[in-house]
Design a protein around this motif. Structure first.
Motif, PDB file in Angstrom:
ATOM      1  N   GLU A   9       4.096-118.201  23.063  1.00  0.00           N
ATOM      2  CA  GLU A   9       3.690-117.069  22.388  1.00  0.00           C
ATOM      3  C   GLU A   9       2.304-116.883  20.897  1.00  0.00           C
ATOM      4  N   GLY A  37      11.682-112.276  29.487  1.00  0.00           N
ATOM      5  CA  GLY A  37      11.297-113.307  28.880  1.00  0.00           C
ATOM      6  C   GLY A  37      10.275-114.333  29.120  1.00  0.00           C
ATOM      7  N   LYS A  38      10.740-114.438  30.570  1.00  0.00           N
ATOM      8  CA  LYS A  38      10.496-115.850  31.503  1.00  0.00           C
ATOM      9  C   LYS A  38       8.794-115.863  31.691  1.00  0.00           C
ATOM     10  N   VAL A  39       7.959-116.172  32.278  1.00  0.00           N
ATOM     11  CA  VAL A  39       6.844-116.538  32.677  1.00  0.00           C
ATOM     12  C   VAL A  39       6.675-117.538  33.859  1.00  0.00           C
ATOM     13  N   ALA A  73       2.968-112.286  26.362  1.00  0.00           N
ATOM     14  CA  ALA A  73       3.997-111.646  26.194  1.00  0.00           C
ATOM     15  C   ALA A  73       3.247-110.662  27.601  1.00  0.00           C
ATOM     16  N   LYS A 129       9.703-119.806  23.981  1.00  0.00           N
ATOM     17  CA  LYS A 129       8.806-118.723  24.432  1.00  0.00           C
ATOM     18  C   LYS A 129       8.049-118.517  23.347  1.00  0.00           C
ATOM     19  N   GLU A 183       5.520-112.098  30.550  1.00  0.00           N
ATOM     20  CA  GLU A 183       7.052-112.166  30.748  1.00  0.00           C
ATOM     21  C   GLU A 183       6.998-111.672  31.348  1.00  0.00           C
ATOM     22  N   ASP A 223       9.744-120.206  37.049  1.00  0.00           N
ATOM     23  CA  ASP A 223       9.507-120.425  35.931  1.00  0.00           C
ATOM     24  C   ASP A 223       9.322-121.221  34.684  1.00  0.00           C
TER      25      ASP A 223
END
Length: 463
Positions: free
Chosen positions: A144, A158-160, A151, A140, A154, A135
């Motif tokens: 964004e 809420g992780k990318v 988004a 976050k 995600e 991650d």
């Protein structure tokens, strides 16, 4: 894709060259992390990167970055050099593979402890690399704010693991010489499909029943085109739960009939007029094609003498009406970080990724190398970028482009087969769509695919 076929609020970003000019001996020695001694400035808008710190405690470290692209396409080549100038103790070695070798070797290497710390990502291989990608260690909200499409990447937490650096979509490319010869001007650029049909007729030439110049040729482009047409009418590519293909429906039927009529009734093209629209366009046989940004690379390399222009794909709506979405988009991905590498390697890789995300130079080079639109908000109204006709066509529509997620290949391949069955094999549209739907469902059975359509800002407007 990376030539495999082969809110806009911001502040001026300090250039890397200006930063380096201010570095001085303190930065080179790695003996201090004070802003005063290093003389470096913070870069970025919301995601900010402060170079005034030690990386790996100033100790020498070498990382590998794997990619399938060359330095004219992949901006990481240059940014890795710039990063090492700021941190001379860090070496980032770029290792290029062929496309096929890359996706064979990379997953095997990532399973172990000695895989590259950083690696290029194509989102069509998301399922293959996701288990090994760390991650991002980036706030976050800041991410964004800088990258509105983040988004869509995600997870439930809420992780990318990567986001879009640049995005692209379809536009209409037209031959300017043919356009002028047909008596057309800029005032004739169509905004609706009805207008487009009339323009295509004017651009078509025949010798008896034989087409010598196609007004519009979409041979080879159907799979991408039908998805955009469906979105224009508010129909999703996937079911409400995002797990099943939505191909056999009234909208797909309407749009396939529309395309069939362009050839059969309007006679602006033919399935027999070349199998590949890009070659037909490049060879001066076709006046208009639907294509994504990669076509510019093909034209420069193979057909430099064709004088062409670009305009936004028409819609079924009137000019003063906004469709659910103008088209789908796809993005070129930021690099992944190998979660199986050592803590030291991961820490430097995360620092490098944050450096990229904060740095306008990274996105600008991606725009230039990939002929794609900046995903970074503060560059989306940039005057220099908008000089490019593709960027100019995309800019007014960027907020109304939808990403369906890392779409299973069957959605395109089965769609193509359905079109060929109708146009070449005499199958009825109903039967072709039914067969295509069945194939998609069979191919996706057992898949953990989850559509990203529900993350689209205007998702509630779909049918």
């Amino acid at each position: 894709m990376q030539w495999k076929k082969a809110s806009t609020v911001g502040i001026a970003t300090v250039s890397i060259l200006a930063m380096l000019g201010a570095c001085g001996a303190g930065a080179a020695s790695g003996t201090t992390d004070t802003k005063k001694d290093k003389g470096l400035e913070v870069i970025g808008t919301n995601v900010k990167y402060d170079p005034n710190h030690l990386v790996n405690d100033g100790k020498p470290i070498s990382l590998e970055y794997w990619t399938w692209s060359d330095g004219g396409v992949d901006p990481v080549y240059q940014l890795a050099k710039d990063y090492s100038k700021i941190y001379p103790n860090v070496t980032i070695k770029v290792k290029k593979q062929t496309w096929d070798d890359y996706w064979t070797k990379l997953p095997l290497q990532l399973k172990g402890k000695n895989g590259p710390a950083i690696f290029n990502i194509h989102n069509s291989y998301d399922a293959l690399i996701r288990p090994y990608a760390a991650d991002y260690d980036v706030d976050k909200a800041q991410l964004e704010a800088d990258y509105p499409t983040a988004a869509a990447h995600e997870d439930s937490n809420g992780k990318v693991k990567y986001i879009d650096s640049v995005i692209n979509t379809g536009n209409i490319y037209y031959n300017k010489t043919m356009w002028k010869d047909a008596g057309l001007t800029d005032a004739d650029i169509p905004t609706t499909w009805d207008q487009f049909r009339e323009v295509a007729k004017k651009l078509t030439k025949r010798d008896g029943d034989k087409i010598t110049q196609a007004g519009f040729n979409f041979n080879g482009a159907y799979s991408g085109l039908y998805q955009g047409l469906n979105y224009q009418k508010g129909t999703l590519l996937f079911s409400a739960d995002g797990k099943k293909a939505n191909f056999d429906n009234t909208t797909t039927k309407e749009n396939m009939q529309f395309l069939k009529d362009l050839y059969d009734k309007d006679k602006v093209g033919s399935v027999d007029f070349g199998n590949e629209y890009s070659d037909s366009f490049g060879q001066g046989q076709t006046a208009m094609v639907y294509a994504w940004g990669w076509l510019e690379g093909t034209m420069k390399e193979k057909y430099p003498d064709i004088d062409y222009g670009v305009f936004a794909t028409p819609t079924f709506s009137a000019a003063d009406q906004t469709p659910f979405a103008y088209d789908r988009y796809n993005g070129e991905s930021t690099p992944g970080v190998n979660k199986n590498q050592s803590k030291q390697q991961q820490a430097v890789a995360q620092d490098f990724v944050k450096y990229l995300l904060a740095n306008d130079t990274y996105v600008r080079k991606a725009v230039e190398g990939l002929n794609s639109f900046p995903a970074k908000a503060n560059l989306q109204n940039d005057a220099d970028i908008l000089k490019n006709p593709v960027m100019k066509a995309i800019q007014p529509r960027v907020n109304r482009l939808i990403w369906p997620g890392a779409t299973p290949a069957t959605v395109e391949t089965s769609g193509k087969v359905a079109f060929e069955n109708v146009m070449q094999n005499g199958m009825s549209i109903d039967d072709a769509l039914k067969e295509g739907q069945a194939t998609m469902e069979k191919d996706m059975k057992g898949s953990d695919f989850q559509s990203a359509e529900s993350k689209y800002e205007f998702f509630s407007e779909h049918k």
